[in-house]
Design an enzyme around this catalytic site. Structure first.
Site, short mmCIF file in Angstrom:
data_model
loop_
_atom_site.label_atom_id
_atom_site.label_comp_id
_atom_site.label_asym_id
_atom_site.label_seq_id
_atom_site.Cartn_x
_atom_site.Cartn_y
_atom_site.Cartn_z
N ASN A 15 0.81 -1.22 0.00
CA ASN A 15 0.00 0.00 0.00
C ASN A 15 0.84 1.27 0.00
OD1 ASN A 15 -2.24 -1.54 -0.15
ND2 ASN A 15 -2.90 -1.28 1.98
N CYS A 27 -16.68 -3.57 -5.22
CA CYS A 27 -15.55 -4.16 -4.50
C CYS A 27 -16.12 -5.07 -3.42
CB CYS A 27 -14.74 -3.03 -3.90
SG CYS A 27 -13.46 -3.58 -2.79
N ARG A 30 -2.21 -11.10 -4.24
CA ARG A 30 -2.23 -9.65 -4.50
C ARG A 30 -1.41 -8.91 -3.46
NH1 ARG A 30 -8.02 -7.21 -5.70
NH2 ARG A 30 -6.62 -5.45 -5.90
N1 EPU Z 1 -14.24 6.94 0.86
C1 EPU Z 1 -15.28 7.68 0.34
N2 EPU Z 1 -15.01 8.54 -0.70
C2 EPU Z 1 -13.76 8.66 -1.23
C3 EPU Z 1 -12.70 7.90 -0.69
C4 EPU Z 1 -12.97 7.05 0.36
O1 EPU Z 1 -16.42 7.59 0.79
O2 EPU Z 1 -13.61 9.46 -2.18
C5 EPU Z 1 -14.50 6.03 1.99
C6 EPU Z 1 -14.28 4.57 1.60
O3 EPU Z 1 -15.42 4.02 0.96
C7 EPU Z 1 -13.99 3.94 2.94
C8 EPU Z 1 -13.22 5.05 3.67
O4 EPU Z 1 -13.55 6.26 3.00
O5 EPU Z 1 -15.19 3.68 3.61
C9 EPU Z 1 -11.72 4.89 3.70
O6 EPU Z 1 -11.24 4.62 2.40
P1 EPU Z 1 -9.78 5.03 1.92
O7 EPU Z 1 -9.89 5.97 0.79
O8 EPU Z 1 -8.98 5.44 3.11
O9 EPU Z 1 -9.23 3.63 1.39
P2 EPU Z 1 -8.37 3.35 0.11
O10 EPU Z 1 -7.38 4.42 -0.12
O11 EPU Z 1 -9.29 2.98 -1.00
C10 EPU Z 1 -6.46 2.10 1.37
C11 EPU Z 1 -5.80 0.76 1.31
C12 EPU Z 1 -6.75 -0.31 1.82
C13 EPU Z 1 -7.09 0.04 3.27
C14 EPU Z 1 -7.70 1.46 3.34
C15 EPU Z 1 -8.00 1.91 4.76
C16 EPU Z 1 -4.32 1.00 -0.59
C17 EPU Z 1 -3.97 0.64 -1.98
N3 EPU Z 1 -5.45 0.48 -0.08
O12 EPU Z 1 -7.61 2.03 0.55
O13 EPU Z 1 -6.04 -1.55 1.78
O14 EPU Z 1 -8.01 -0.90 3.78
O15 EPU Z 1 -6.78 2.40 2.74
O16 EPU Z 1 -6.85 1.89 5.52
O17 EPU Z 1 -3.59 1.73 0.07
C18 EPU Z 1 -5.83 -3.87 1.69
O18 EPU Z 1 -4.58 -3.70 1.63
O19 EPU Z 1 -6.33 -5.01 1.89
C19 EPU Z 1 -6.71 -2.73 1.54
C20 EPU Z 1 -7.99 -2.84 1.24
#
Ligand code: EPU
Length: 419
Positions: free
Chosen positions: A23, A117, A398
């Site tokens: 990540n 997802c 992954r």
């Molecule tokens: N969210 C929104 N709108 C947005 C962006 C996010 O509503 O525009 C919500 C999401 O739906 C969620 C929350 O905000 O409910 C947090 O999402 P976030 O954007 O922080 O997650 P992400 O960037 O999509 C990354 C990691 C995830 C990890 C999350 C939370 C990466 C590539 N992925 O996802 O990793 O669970 O942060 O820490 O960095 C994993 O490795 O298994 C994984 C899913």
């Protein structure tokens, strides 16, 4: 489709080398699009998601070379095609991370909207809202986000509705090349955000405050090449520690940073584990059945959602009852049904799971549904009575580098069955 066959009952003992963080690596690789000079990365984990990002960068026109074991050179010189097609984005949601850098450098980007997802709806509205605050014109049409800016993006103020990791990263990359100062507030504080800021600053950007809840960025005209070592994977570290605790073993994780998983270590101690830590290692010893623990998943530095499934597996064989509230993703309990097929007693009510610990799980054929859910099934199988066959392990490929080799080194009886 490959499967894992696991015979439970062996306490894990020994040392395991922790890989670079998936990540962290994904946004770091996207940041290479911000300059025409090459960026050299070390400790890049060899994973399917990384291969997908390589494919995406190549499709945009960047040159990507493997320059050694776990080393990559990315060079985004010349005119790129700022189009991230659905076929690649649907394989990996993190593809959305190319939106900010493409827009900032080329004034235009078309990135497919990620689809559904397994763990939740995961919209990208905060990414879009943030880029609009920097002057981007954005249309969402035919399943694509089409972003444009006349000339450079301009510095602006973004107050996120929630702490989003990907949203914060996209905006940091976009603001690095914007004209003027950007203030990002209510940002995510995850260590991967700090790693991105370290890279951006080494490229010549001026980013301050990463790791706190507001980040200030002075935009610069151009960025240059550099070398960067990807930070260790805190979730991989936590997963091996949980496996050691569940099997009542003694495992040392090397090349990691224990200070990045304090919330996880505290819960392992609460479960009865004995922990010793140094600057780049952590050792866990456990000689009894774990005590059940209760927690809520929350943004960093609180308990990470990416460790929820593994701790749920630990609670299934713990002494007592643990309550787990998932507050980050709305559908991240897919592993519950599978763990219950192994005899676990888990009841779910909305966002909360109540896990009543039992003495022993029983082997059963189970199916992985997402990355962390897969790991919860692996650790459950390591303590189950009999042989567990886990299907759809492409999910685990992954995000966990050479998982069966690492587990075998610790004494686990795990085989990949290739079909
Ligand atoms: N969210 C929104 N709108 C947005 C962006 C996010 O509503 O525009 C919500 C999401 O739906 C969620 C929350 O905000 O409910 C947090 O999402 P976030 O954007 O922080 O997650 P992400 O960037 O999509 C990354 C990691 C995830 C990890 C999350 C939370 C990466 C590539 N992925 O996802 O990793 O669970 O942060 O820490 O960095 C994993 O490795 O298994 C994984 C899913």
């Amino acid at each position: 489709m490959d499967k894992f066959l696991i015979r439970g009952g062996v306490p894990l003992e020994g040392e395991v080398e922790i890989s670079g963080s998936k990540n962290a690596a994904l946004p770091l690789m996207a940041a290479a699009l911000l300059t025409e000079e090459p960026i050299h990365f070390q400790t890049v984990p060899n994973l399917r998601d990384i291969a997908t990002m390589v494919q995406l960068l190549k499709c945009l026109g960047a040159a990507v070379q493997v320059s050694g074991e776990n080393a990559l050179e990315i060079c985004a010189a010349g005119a790129l095609t700022p189009l991230a097609p659905y076929d690649l984005v649907r394989k990996m949601r993190a593809s959305i991370l190319v939106l900010g850098p493409l827009l900032a450098r080329f004034g235009e980007a078309r990135v497919s909207l990620p689809g559904g997802c397994a763990i939740g709806s995961r919209p990208v509205d905060q990414h879009i809202k943030g880029l609009q605050a920097l002057g981007a014109k954005i249309q969402v049409e035919n399943g694509y986000v089409h972003a444009r800016s006349e000339g450079r993006l301009r510095g602006g103020h973004v107050l996120f509705d929630m702490a989003t990791v990907g949203g914060t990263e996209n905006l940091m990359m976009a603001a690095a090349l914007a004209d003027g100062e950007t203030l990002l507030e209510n940002v995510a504080r995850e260590p991967e955000i700090v790693d991105l800021a370290v890279l951006l600053n080494a490229m010549g950007a001026r980013v301050e405050g990463a790791g706190s809840d507001s980040i200030r960025i002075q935009g610069v005209n151009t960025l240059h090449g550099c070398n960067h070592r990807v930070m260790p994977d805190r979730i991989e570290t936590g997963s091996y520690l949980v496996a050691a605790v569940m099997t009542q073993g003694d495992v040392t994780c090397r090349n990691t940073r224990p200070e990045l998983l304090e919330a996880v270590l505290v819960k392992l101690e609460e479960a009865g584990a004995c922990l010793k830590r140094g600057g780049d290692w952590v050792r866990v010893t456990m000689r009894q059945r774990p005590q059940a623990v209760s927690f809520r998943t929350l943004p960093y530095p609180a308990f990470p959602t990416d460790m929820q499934a593994q701790f749920m597996a630990m609670n299934t064989i713990a002494n007592g009852t643990g309550t787990i509230a998932e507050t980050i993703f709305e559908n991240r309990f897919m592993h519950v049904q599978e763990l219950n097929r192994m005899g676990a007693r888990i009841a779910v009510d909305g966002h909360t799971a109540v896990v009543q610990g039992i003495e022993r799980l029983e082997a059963a054929p189970v199916m992985a549904t997402d990355l962390r859910a897969s790991m919860s099934l692996v650790v459950a199988a390591l303590v189950a009575n009999g042989e567990t066959m886990i299907d759809r392990i492409y999910h685990i490929d992954r995000g966990y580098e050479r998982v069966e080799f690492k587990l075998r080194q610790l004494g686990a009886r795990i085989e990949r069955v290739v079909r």
